[in-house]
Motif scaffolding. Structure first.
Motif, PDB file in Angstrom:
ATOM      1  N   THR A  21      10.977   7.287   1.465  1.00  0.00           N
ATOM      2  CA  THR A  21      10.155   8.486   1.600  1.00  0.00           C
ATOM      3  C   THR A  21      10.133   9.238   0.271  1.00  0.00           C
ATOM      4  N   THR A  22       9.184  10.137   0.153  1.00  0.00           N
ATOM      5  CA  THR A  22       9.125  11.010  -1.022  1.00  0.00           C
ATOM      6  C   THR A  22      10.394  11.841  -1.127  1.00  0.00           C
ATOM      7  N   GLU A  23      10.925  12.277  -0.002  1.00  0.00           N
ATOM      8  CA  GLU A  23      12.138  13.092  -0.003  1.00  0.00           C
ATOM      9  C   GLU A  23      13.327  12.317  -0.573  1.00  0.00           C
ATOM     10  N   HIS A  24      13.403  11.020  -0.240  1.00  0.00           N
ATOM     11  CA  HIS A  24      14.464  10.191  -0.813  1.00  0.00           C
ATOM     12  C   HIS A  24      14.361  10.152  -2.338  1.00  0.00           C
ATOM     13  N   VAL A  25      13.134   9.985  -2.835  1.00  0.00           N
ATOM     14  CA  VAL A  25      12.932   9.944  -4.280  1.00  0.00           C
ATOM     15  C   VAL A  25      13.336  11.271  -4.905  1.00  0.00           C
ATOM     16  N   ALA A  26      12.898  12.360  -4.291  1.00  0.00           N
ATOM     17  CA  ALA A  26      13.187  13.687  -4.831  1.00  0.00           C
ATOM     18  C   ALA A  26      14.696  13.942  -4.907  1.00  0.00           C
ATOM     19  N   THR A  27      15.425  13.566  -3.872  1.00  0.00           N
ATOM     20  CA  THR A  27      16.873  13.760  -3.865  1.00  0.00           C
ATOM     21  C   THR A  27      17.543  12.947  -4.973  1.00  0.00           C
ATOM     22  N   SER A  28      17.091  11.712  -5.142  1.00  0.00           N
ATOM     23  CA  SER A  28      17.672  10.834  -6.162  1.00  0.00           C
ATOM     24  C   SER A  28      17.391  11.363  -7.569  1.00  0.00           C
ATOM     25  N   VAL A  29      16.158  11.808  -7.802  1.00  0.00           N
ATOM     26  CA  VAL A  29      15.790  12.298  -9.130  1.00  0.00           C
ATOM     27  C   VAL A  29      16.522  13.603  -9.435  1.00  0.00           C
ATOM     28  N   LYS A  30      16.691  14.449  -8.430  1.00  0.00           N
ATOM     29  CA  LYS A  30      17.422  15.710  -8.630  1.00  0.00           C
ATOM     30  C   LYS A  30      18.866  15.409  -9.064  1.00  0.00           C
ATOM     31  N   MET A  77       8.672   1.434  -0.111  1.00  0.00           N
ATOM     32  CA  MET A  77       7.681   2.457   0.237  1.00  0.00           C
ATOM     33  C   MET A  77       6.320   1.777   0.260  1.00  0.00           C
ATOM     34  N   ASN A  78       6.088   0.963   1.288  1.00  0.00           N
ATOM     35  CA  ASN A  78       4.965   0.033   1.294  1.00  0.00           C
ATOM     36  C   ASN A  78       4.048   0.177   2.506  1.00  0.00           C
ATOM     37  N   SER A  79       3.884   1.413   2.988  1.00  0.00           N
ATOM     38  CA  SER A  79       3.043   1.650   4.166  1.00  0.00           C
ATOM     39  C   SER A  79       1.654   2.131   3.771  1.00  0.00           C
ATOM     40  N   ILE A  80       0.640   1.547   4.419  1.00  0.00           N
ATOM     41  CA  ILE A  80      -0.711   2.094   4.335  1.00  0.00           C
ATOM     42  C   ILE A  80      -0.785   3.207   5.377  1.00  0.00           C
ATOM     43  N   LEU A  81      -0.867   4.433   4.914  1.00  0.00           N
ATOM     44  CA  LEU A  81      -0.739   5.584   5.806  1.00  0.00           C
ATOM     45  C   LEU A  81      -2.034   5.933   6.524  1.00  0.00           C
ATOM     46  N   GLU A  82      -3.168   5.695   5.877  1.00  0.00           N
ATOM     47  CA  GLU A  82      -4.447   6.071   6.483  1.00  0.00           C
ATOM     48  C   GLU A  82      -5.578   5.331   5.785  1.00  0.00           C
ATOM     49  N   VAL A  83      -6.565   4.919   6.567  1.00  0.00           N
ATOM     50  CA  VAL A  83      -7.835   4.452   6.030  1.00  0.00           C
ATOM     51  C   VAL A  83      -8.933   5.304   6.648  1.00  0.00           C
ATOM     52  N   ASP A  84      -9.597   6.084   5.835  1.00  0.00           N
ATOM     53  CA  ASP A  84     -10.713   6.929   6.271  1.00  0.00           C
ATOM     54  C   ASP A  84     -11.993   6.254   5.795  1.00  0.00           C
ATOM     55  N   ALA A  85     -12.517   5.350   6.624  1.00  0.00           N
ATOM     56  CA  ALA A  85     -13.669   4.558   6.215  1.00  0.00           C
ATOM     57  C   ALA A  85     -14.895   5.419   5.967  1.00  0.00           C
ATOM     58  N   ASP A  86     -15.063   6.473   6.762  1.00  0.00           N
ATOM     59  CA  ASP A  86     -16.242   7.327   6.588  1.00  0.00           C
ATOM     60  C   ASP A  86     -16.235   8.009   5.220  1.00  0.00           C
ATOM     61  N   ALA A  87     -15.057   8.444   4.790  1.00  0.00           N
ATOM     62  CA  ALA A  87     -14.940   9.095   3.482  1.00  0.00           C
ATOM     63  C   ALA A  87     -14.711   8.086   2.354  1.00  0.00           C
ATOM     64  N   ARG A  88     -14.533   6.809   2.721  1.00  0.00           N
ATOM     65  CA  ARG A  88     -14.228   5.731   1.761  1.00  0.00           C
ATOM     66  C   ARG A  88     -12.956   6.040   0.985  1.00  0.00           C
ATOM     67  N   LEU A  89     -11.904   6.408   1.721  1.00  0.00           N
ATOM     68  CA  LEU A  89     -10.611   6.741   1.126  1.00  0.00           C
ATOM     69  C   LEU A  89      -9.491   6.010   1.869  1.00  0.00           C
ATOM     70  N   ALA A  90      -8.443   5.684   1.152  1.00  0.00           N
ATOM     71  CA  ALA A  90      -7.218   5.182   1.764  1.00  0.00           C
ATOM     72  C   ALA A  90      -6.046   5.925   1.150  1.00  0.00           C
ATOM     73  N   THR A  91      -5.057   6.253   1.978  1.00  0.00           N
ATOM     74  CA  THR A  91      -3.840   6.896   1.493  1.00  0.00           C
ATOM     75  C   THR A  91      -2.674   5.948   1.742  1.00  0.00           C
ATOM     76  N   VAL A  92      -1.912   5.671   0.676  1.00  0.00           N
ATOM     77  CA  VAL A  92      -0.864   4.662   0.750  1.00  0.00           C
ATOM     78  C   VAL A  92       0.390   5.145   0.039  1.00  0.00           C
ATOM     79  N   GLN A  93       1.529   4.592   0.442  1.00  0.00           N
ATOM     80  CA  GLN A  93       2.733   4.792  -0.343  1.00  0.00           C
ATOM     81  C   GLN A  93       2.641   3.957  -1.621  1.00  0.00           C
ATOM     82  N   ALA A  94       3.416   4.343  -2.611  1.00  0.00           N
ATOM     83  CA  ALA A  94       3.274   3.746  -3.939  1.00  0.00           C
ATOM     84  C   ALA A  94       3.642   2.275  -3.994  1.00  0.00           C
ATOM     85  N   GLY A  95       4.461   1.805  -3.046  1.00  0.00           N
ATOM     86  CA  GLY A  95       4.893   0.416  -3.083  1.00  0.00           C
ATOM     87  C   GLY A  95       3.966  -0.567  -2.399  1.00  0.00           C
ATOM     88  N   VAL A  96       2.825  -0.120  -1.913  1.00  0.00           N
ATOM     89  CA  VAL A  96       1.869  -1.028  -1.274  1.00  0.00           C
ATOM     90  C   VAL A  96       1.306  -1.996  -2.320  1.00  0.00           C
TER      91      VAL A  96
END
Length: 428
Positions: free
Chosen positions: A28-37, A73-92
């Motif tokens: 998760t992003t929170e895991h990354v943030a904790t590690s970087v801190k 961190m390899n999850s495709i979180l959303e595909v919004d076909a109408d808006a032609r957008l996809a939201t993914v984690q960085a490891g996809v």
């Protein structure tokens, strides 16, 4: 260690690799943030690892540092076909995203050669290119928004889901191509493209002169041909590909150009491209429906790897100056008495000169590489077209940037990473 390709300098085979103090595998992003801190508080150098497909050494670990490995961190979180957008984690994986959205009649246009392994986060961090840049641009043109962890562990969001956005500084593009030096990308929203309709059309054009091949490329790019791919292999690489794969290629005297068009105007676009090739003096022009000829280009790197150890260059010039750069590369190779093979994304001016490493003589190979880079800069070009700077091209930066320009980049780095823990000594 077997034959391989690598950008610029090479670590000696007998050198001990750097040993990081720890490797973190966040989900998760929170895991990354904790590690970087933690790294920020203890002033540990941080490197970001995803798939290991980078060619400039930007993901290598630091001795006693922290590695953040993003592959889980390899999850495709959303595909919004109408808006032609996809939201993914960085490891996809790039190819996985592309495959997932095709059922909506869409595709993800960036297509680096390593798309079957490379991650979205890694390709954004290096602004990766690939074969389709002539038609769709680089990765930067397809990034809508990012979630980024900064050096102190704080989390920011950049960009938007809208087509237009004139609000504030364009922080999204600041992080694209920053190679992990300004922040760690954990999530991305990217633009998708409708799949072109119709059957692809491809062509091959053989040339007895590299100069004629270069002129043909310039003519094609400024013509009305709407090409998705336009590539070039020199004669020796073409011969090696044919020896290994029996693809039915006629070996050119100098160079082979490979092109493809897609969509409803594909046939007409290939007609125009073939006319350009013939007018430039092509010795043979062949075309066929489908994308089968594209395999020839993708077989070039395995053919090179089979025959030696190479430094892979990554220069870029304006397309009209391609013939000049190719001529300069030939002159440098002759002066140095050193083998340099060429494969190239000629449609966007990005050349990959392959400089042979003979008897582990990296000094000579690196000198030839630097001379080619300097030649590209003289022709209004750039050090890297798509691979990034990393550690292997860091010494070349003063070729392209004056002191004031470098200072401006360092000032941005200092503002976002005051302790200098994120990929120190790399990229900028």
């Amino acid at each position: 260690m077997g034959p391989f390709l690598r950008d610029s300098a090479q670590v000696p085979e007998d050198a001990d690799p750097p040993k990081p103090a720890a490797v973190v595998i966040p989900r998760t992003t929170e895991h990354v943030a904790t590690s970087v801190k933690f790294a920020y508080d203890h002033e540990l150098p941080v490197s970001i690892w995803a798939a290991g497909t980078g060619l400039a050494g930007g993901a290598l670990p630091y001795e006693g540092g922290l590695v953040i490995a993003m592959h889980q961190m390899n999850s495709i979180l959303e595909v919004d076909a109408d808006a032609r957008l996809a939201t993914v984690q960085a490891g996809v994986i790039v190819q996985d995203l592309d495959s997932a959205v095709r059922k909506y009649g869409l595709f993800y246009a960036p297509d680096p050669a390593s798309s079957a392994r490379a991650t979205i986060g890694g390709t954004i961090a290096t602004n990766a290119g690939g074969l389709r840049c002539i038609a769709y641009g680089t990765t930067a043109d397809h990034v809508a928004a990012l979630t980024v962890v900064l050096a102190d562990g704080s989390v920011i969001s950049t960009g938007s889901r809208t087509i237009k956005n004139a609000t504030g500084l364009n922080l999204t593009q600041l992080f694209v191509g920053s190679e992990g030096t300004l922040g760690i990308i954990t999530k991305a929203t990217v633009w998708l493209t409708p799949i072109p309709q119709g059957t692809p059309e491809t062509f091959l054009a053989s040339f007895d002169s590299i100069d004629d091949a270069g002129r043909a490329v310039v003519s094609m790019v400024k013509s009305a041909a709407e090409l998705e791919v336009l590539e070039m292999l020199d004669a020796t690489v073409t011969q090696w590909v044919e020896e290994d794969n029996h693809a039915g290629l006629a070996i050119p005297q100098a160079a082979l150009i490979i092109g493809m068009a897609v969509g409803e105007n594909a046939a007409r676009s290939v007609d125009i491209a073939c006319e350009c090739a013939e007018h430039a003096g092509a010795s043979e022009v062949r075309r066929q429906p489908g994308d089968g000829l594209m395999a020839v280009r993708k077989l070039s790197l395995p053919a090179l790897q089979k025959r030696g150890v190479w430094v892979q260059g990554d220069t870029g010039v304006p397309v009209p100056r391609l013939p000049e750069l190719i001529a300069k590369i030939e002159d440098i190779a002759e002066e140095e008495q050193h083998q340099v093979r060429i494969v190239a994304h000629v449609g966007d001016g990005n050349l990959h000169p392959m400089i042979e490493v003979v008897d582990n003589d990296w000094d000579t190979a690196n000198r030839v590489t630097d001379r080619i880079t300097a030649a590209a800069i003289e022709l209004d070009g750039v050090i890297s077209g798509e691979h990034g700077i990393g550690i292997f091209k860091h010494h070349e930066l003063p070729m392209q940037f004056d002191e004031a320009t470098l200072a401006a980049q360092h000032a941005i780095k200092k503002a976002l990473d005051p302790k200098g823990i994120l990929s120190p000594g790399r990229a900028i």
